[in-house]
Design an enzyme around this catalytic site. Sequence first.
Site: not given
Ligand code: NAD
Ligand code: UD1
Length: 342
Positions: A124, A148, A152, A177
């Site tokens: 991330s 969290y 990572k 991102f």
């Molecule tokens: P998500 O929660 O939708 O998907 C994660 C999946 O992993 C879920 O289906 C959950 O049931 C499964 N899971 C969790 N722990 C497990 C375990 N111990 N065994 C088996 N399954 C398990 O999340 P996502 O948004 O799809 O994210 C996927 C990955 O990308 C994650 O590692 C997350 O940290 C990373 N990531 C997500 C974002 C974001 O904003 N969505 C941003 C950066 C990185």
């Molecule tokens: C969040 C996570 C980050 C993760 C990223 C991608 C936090 C502190 N960080 O980041 O670790 O990698 O998601 O999933 O949670 N905002 C509002 N109102 C809201 C929600 C968000 O104004 O109700 C603003 C935030 O201040 C920020 C932007 O929207 O400026 C995006 O927020 P968000 O979607 O939570 O993502 P990140 O903060 O970038």
Amino acid sequence: MKILVTGGAGYIGSHTCLELLNENYEVVVLDNLSNSFEDSLTRVKNITGKSLDFYHADLLDKEQIVKIFSENKIDAVIHFAGLKAVGESVSIPLKYFHNNITGTLNLLEVMNDFNVKNIVFSSSATVYGDPASLPIKEDFPLSATNPYGRTKLMIEEILEDLFRSDQNWNIALLRYFNPVGAHESGLIGEDPFDIPNNLVPFISKVAIGSLPELSVFGNDYNTSDGTGIRDYIHVVDLALGHIKTLPKLFTNPGVVIYNLGTGIGYSVLEMINGFKEQSGKDIPYKIVDRRPGDIAACWADPKKAKKDLNWEANKTLADMCKDTWNWQKKNPNGYRESNREN
Ligand code: NAD
Ligand code: UD1
């Protein structure tokens, strides 16, 4: 080629399974459904007209991982499974360390035992902390500001140590991102279990009327309109980034690291306006205090992925808002309508 997708029933995982099937990979999913519904995979099968194998299994149970590797000849693993709520990770850090770190160690040990040494890891942009300058390049200093983010960073370091010990490993660290949007069919998308923490799912719930108003976390940042700026990337572009990474992994590159972002930053107010335009709905909001731990601005330099993987994000802000809204409208209760009581 057979790919094991951990966390494949989740938001990014399900979109990636869909694109893997479109590219004729064989797909095996491991997911404990702690934050997802199996129905996402049923829908992926319906959209693609192809099948995949699903194991309802937990990475914390090593025997279940061994079973999957015994029953399938896996070529590579895309490792999405993990817990991802930043705020929750601050209140219950041990759960996050146990699930994300121990789960990954179990997976890596089994991969090692079965001599499967190709892995793509979901990292991330959070590993860059508060960057000194923008756009963010892959060689910027790394830091973590919450448990969290620390999982990572730790997993990245574990994977790098693993490669140092055995150069047969091929490891892609993909730093996402801000993933948003949904597949254009509107059949799969993001379905948070609780009130969303992230901006776009929250806006979407306000637009559909299930939440009254959005709180904008601060309008006094040093940005164009004072609100926070992020690099929002369409989840389908992100999924395609994984598809482009696999062939690279099979060239035995060792450890490779890529930013997956668009290179463009949008403010919170720009996101609200984009969503308003695409949904035709009003998005009531109020300005509140900054959220602790938030940074002002964050966007990627995505050139390395373009050069090495021939991948770049193509979808626009309008696509991200339109597709989120399409998914939200068609599934006001997410996946719950089809397999769970509301
Ligand atoms: P998500 O929660 O939708 O998907 C994660 C999946 O992993 C879920 O289906 C959950 O049931 C499964 N899971 C969790 N722990 C497990 C375990 N111990 N065994 C088996 N399954 C398990 O999340 P996502 O948004 O799809 O994210 C996927 C990955 O990308 C994650 O590692 C997350 O940290 C990373 N990531 C997500 C974002 C974001 O904003 N969505 C941003 C950066 C990185
Ligand atoms: C969040 C996570 C980050 C993760 C990223 C991608 C936090 C502190 N960080 O980041 O670790 O990698 O998601 O999933 O949670 N905002 C509002 N109102 C809201 C929600 C968000 O104004 O109700 C603003 C935030 O201040 C920020 C932007 O929207 O400026 C995006 O927020 P968000 O979607 O939570 O993502 P990140 O903060 O970038």
